[in-house]
Design a protein around this motif. Structure first.
Motif, PDB file in Angstrom:
ATOM      1  N   LEU A  67       2.222   8.463 -14.382  1.00  0.00           N
ATOM      2  CA  LEU A  67       2.024   7.419 -13.092  1.00  0.00           C
ATOM      3  C   LEU A  67       1.443   6.095 -13.104  1.00  0.00           C
ATOM      4  O   LEU A  67       0.313   6.051 -13.395  1.00  0.00           O
ATOM      5  N   ASP A  68       2.382   5.837 -13.248  1.00  0.00           N
ATOM      6  CA  ASP A  68       2.262   4.063 -13.730  1.00  0.00           C
ATOM      7  C   ASP A  68       1.425   3.581 -12.443  1.00  0.00           C
ATOM      8  O   ASP A  68       1.815   3.542 -11.739  1.00  0.00           O
ATOM      9  N   ALA A  69       0.188   2.839 -12.453  1.00  0.00           N
ATOM     10  CA  ALA A  69      -0.183   1.860 -11.045  1.00  0.00           C
ATOM     11  C   ALA A  69       0.457   1.038 -10.683  1.00  0.00           C
ATOM     12  O   ALA A  69       0.924   0.249 -11.113  1.00  0.00           O
ATOM     13  N   ARG A  70       0.045   1.420  -9.436  1.00  0.00           N
ATOM     14  CA  ARG A  70       1.365   0.583  -8.631  1.00  0.00           C
ATOM     15  C   ARG A  70       0.834  -0.569  -7.337  1.00  0.00           C
ATOM     16  O   ARG A  70       0.488  -0.269  -7.020  1.00  0.00           O
ATOM     17  N   LYS A  71       0.921  -1.932  -8.175  1.00  0.00           N
ATOM     18  CA  LYS A  71       0.496  -3.320  -7.024  1.00  0.00           C
ATOM     19  C   LYS A  71       0.702  -2.568  -5.704  1.00  0.00           C
ATOM     20  O   LYS A  71      -0.312  -2.839  -4.839  1.00  0.00           O
ATOM     21  N   ALA A  72       1.479  -2.413  -5.170  1.00  0.00           N
ATOM     22  CA  ALA A  72       2.206  -2.261  -3.559  1.00  0.00           C
ATOM     23  C   ALA A  72       1.527  -1.392  -2.693  1.00  0.00           C
ATOM     24  O   ALA A  72       0.480  -1.474  -2.278  1.00  0.00           O
ATOM     25  N   LEU A  73       0.442  -0.006  -3.896  1.00  0.00           N
ATOM     26  CA  LEU A  73       0.010   0.669  -3.063  1.00  0.00           C
ATOM     27  C   LEU A  73      -1.793   0.526  -3.410  1.00  0.00           C
ATOM     28  O   LEU A  73      -2.122   1.017  -3.461  1.00  0.00           O
ATOM     29  N   GLY A  74      -1.983  -0.594  -4.023  1.00  0.00           N
ATOM     30  CA  GLY A  74      -3.774  -0.997  -4.256  1.00  0.00           C
ATOM     31  C   GLY A  74      -4.737  -0.487  -5.397  1.00  0.00           C
ATOM     32  O   GLY A  74      -5.138   0.132  -5.091  1.00  0.00           O
ATOM     33  N   GLN A  75      -3.449   0.663  -6.277  1.00  0.00           N
ATOM     34  CA  GLN A  75      -3.740   1.777  -7.266  1.00  0.00           C
ATOM     35  C   GLN A  75      -4.341   0.734  -8.407  1.00  0.00           C
ATOM     36  O   GLN A  75      -3.319   0.052  -9.064  1.00  0.00           O
ATOM     37  N   ASN A  76      -5.668   1.402  -8.801  1.00  0.00           N
ATOM     38  CA  ASN A  76      -6.089   1.030 -10.323  1.00  0.00           C
ATOM     39  C   ASN A  76      -7.051   2.726 -10.500  1.00  0.00           C
ATOM     40  O   ASN A  76      -7.451   2.942  -9.608  1.00  0.00           O
ATOM     41  N   PHE A  77      -6.686   2.913 -11.609  1.00  0.00           N
ATOM     42  CA  PHE A  77      -6.286   4.398 -11.793  1.00  0.00           C
ATOM     43  C   PHE A  77      -7.700   4.401 -12.485  1.00  0.00           C
ATOM     44  O   PHE A  77      -8.681   3.763 -13.540  1.00  0.00           O
ATOM     45  N   LEU A 112     -11.308   3.241  -3.348  1.00  0.00           N
ATOM     46  CA  LEU A 112     -10.529   2.933  -2.276  1.00  0.00           C
ATOM     47  C   LEU A 112      -9.946   2.262  -2.615  1.00  0.00           C
ATOM     48  O   LEU A 112      -9.173   0.305  -4.052  1.00  0.00           O
ATOM     49  N   PRO A 113      -8.114   2.376  -2.485  1.00  0.00           N
ATOM     50  CA  PRO A 113      -7.309   1.549  -2.952  1.00  0.00           C
ATOM     51  C   PRO A 113      -7.739   0.078  -2.014  1.00  0.00           C
ATOM     52  O   PRO A 113      -8.290   0.217  -0.661  1.00  0.00           O
ATOM     53  N   TYR A 114      -7.494  -0.875  -2.663  1.00  0.00           N
ATOM     54  CA  TYR A 114      -8.148  -1.993  -2.481  1.00  0.00           C
ATOM     55  C   TYR A 114      -7.422  -2.729  -0.810  1.00  0.00           C
ATOM     56  O   TYR A 114      -7.866  -3.870  -0.972  1.00  0.00           O
ATOM     57  N   ASN A 115      -6.254  -2.896  -1.136  1.00  0.00           N
ATOM     58  CA  ASN A 115      -5.417  -3.121   0.394  1.00  0.00           C
ATOM     59  C   ASN A 115      -5.705  -2.840   1.334  1.00  0.00           C
ATOM     60  O   ASN A 115      -5.000  -3.513   2.512  1.00  0.00           O
ATOM     61  N   VAL A 116      -6.462  -1.909   1.448  1.00  0.00           N
ATOM     62  CA  VAL A 116      -6.877  -1.120   2.552  1.00  0.00           C
ATOM     63  C   VAL A 116      -8.318  -0.484   2.922  1.00  0.00           C
ATOM     64  O   VAL A 116      -8.596  -0.068   4.067  1.00  0.00           O
ATOM     65  N   GLY A 117      -9.208  -1.291   1.690  1.00  0.00           N
ATOM     66  CA  GLY A 117     -10.641  -0.211   2.306  1.00  0.00           C
ATOM     67  C   GLY A 117     -10.990  -0.914   2.765  1.00  0.00           C
ATOM     68  O   GLY A 117     -12.186  -0.012   3.783  1.00  0.00           O
ATOM     69  N   THR A 118     -11.674  -2.359   3.391  1.00  0.00           N
ATOM     70  CA  THR A 118     -11.946  -2.725   3.989  1.00  0.00           C
ATOM     71  C   THR A 118     -11.242  -2.298   5.206  1.00  0.00           C
ATOM     72  O   THR A 118     -12.820  -1.866   6.241  1.00  0.00           O
ATOM     73  N   GLN A 119     -10.615  -1.995   5.671  1.00  0.00           N
ATOM     74  CA  GLN A 119     -10.407  -1.558   7.249  1.00  0.00           C
ATOM     75  C   GLN A 119     -10.506   0.160   8.167  1.00  0.00           C
ATOM     76  O   GLN A 119     -10.598   0.520   8.232  1.00  0.00           O
ATOM     77  N   LEU A 120     -10.449   0.677   5.971  1.00  0.00           N
ATOM     78  CA  LEU A 120     -10.667   1.971   6.205  1.00  0.00           C
ATOM     79  C   LEU A 120     -12.167   2.070   6.837  1.00  0.00           C
ATOM     80  O   LEU A 120     -12.498   2.898   7.383  1.00  0.00           O
ATOM     81  N   LEU A 121     -12.894   1.102   5.759  1.00  0.00           N
ATOM     82  CA  LEU A 121     -14.706   1.265   6.250  1.00  0.00           C
ATOM     83  C   LEU A 121     -14.753   0.569   7.818  1.00  0.00           C
ATOM     84  O   LEU A 121     -16.598   1.436   8.543  1.00  0.00           O
ATOM     85  N   VAL A 122     -14.316  -0.420   8.089  1.00  0.00           N
ATOM     86  CA  VAL A 122     -14.728  -0.645   9.554  1.00  0.00           C
ATOM     87  C   VAL A 122     -14.145   0.855  10.440  1.00  0.00           C
ATOM     88  O   VAL A 122     -14.907   1.024  11.629  1.00  0.00           O
TER      89      VAL A 122
END
Length: 275
Positions: free
Chosen positions: A19-29, A124-134
């Motif tokens: 499970l290497d973290a993938r930037k495209a998915l905004g992953q930081n484990f 939250l994945p960085y790339n979708v966090g704000t939109q999920l909160l809204v």
């Protein structure tokens, strides 16, 4: 945590499942199990609570939530590589972990919510966090299906969430959060706590819904805040021109020469109600 739940260390889980973290998915484990417990504890007592989690990855936070007594975790994971690792946790906690493979932005969380208290806890994945909160902030019916949000963001986003007027971080997000919730930053998380380390400090934000926010149309408030902060350096008479400009501002009894960052949440609601 390993002593508490008897499951293998997260580094072993990640290595075993590739499970290497993938930037495209905004992953930081987040691998520090002391920290994942601290995040989960920020939500308060989890006894009898159903928890929604977004982007569980290898399941470090999931394990903390379950070990601290949540009745059930419903986790939404977009990355199919993580499912076998999460299945091991589900086997360890029979009947208490449901994993949904899918896109959290397209998930109807309210429809999945059971009877009883529901919290949302997520790194939250960085790339979708704000939109999920809204999305969680702006349902037409209030109070919402959740009783609290405990969410990890980049620190700059956390500062925007809790900002008040006349703060450099104040903007549309601060207005929306200030309108419907009580929000505070709980603690920061350094980059080295993650794999791979992000380039920024993260922060955990805790939000609870206000029982009686100022009555106001969600659509109108979105229109007003988008227009006002879309040209935040301009006077409101200019930035709000498409919505009525000076006439709208006079109706709301707001000086047309003011700028967006000086208006309180109550004044933005007044503008929205005058549209």
């Amino acid at each position: 945590m390993a002593a508490l739940d008897g499951l293998p260390p997260l580094r072993d889980v990640i290595q075993r499942h590739g499970l290497d973290a993938r930037k495209a998915l905004g992953q930081n484990f987040l691998l520090d199990l002391n920290l994942t417990q601290k995040v989960a504890r920020t939500a308060g007592s989890l006894d009898g609570v159903t928890v929604f989690e977004v982007g569980p990855g290898p399941g470090g936070l999931t394990r903390a939530i379950l070990a601290l007594g949540a009745a059930k975790v419903i986790a939404v994971e977009r990355d199919p590589r993580c499912l076998p690792a999460l299945a091991e946790i589900a086997d360890h906690y029979p009947g208490r972990l449901d994993v949904i493979e899918g896109d959290a932005l397209k998930t109807d969380f309210a429809a999945l919510a059971p009877e009883g208290p529901v919290n949302i806890i997520a790194n939250l994945p960085y790339n979708v966090g704000t939109q999920l909160l809204v999305n969680w902030l702006l349902p037409n019916h209030w109070p919402p299906f959740w009783q609290s949000l405990t969410l990890m963001f980049q620190k700059e986003v956390g500062q925007r969430i809790v900002a008040d007027e006349d703060d450099d971080h104040y903007g549309r997000l601060g207005v929306l959060c200030g309108w419907r919730t009580n929000a505070h930053m709980a603690f920061d998380v350094p980059p080295q706590a993650f794999t791979p380390p992000p380039k920024v400090v993260s922060t955990v934000v805790h939000l609870t819904p206000k029982e009686n926010p100022i009555p106001c149309s969600v659509d109108n408030l979105e229109k007003v805040t988008q227009a006002a902060f879309g040209q935040r350096r301009k006077m409101l008479r200019q930035s709000l021109k498409p919505l009525g400009g000076e006439a709208l501002l006079r109706k709301a009894e707001i000086d047309p020469q003011r700028r967006a960052e000086t208006l309180s949440v109550e004044e933005f609601c007044r503008l929205a109600n005058c549209l």
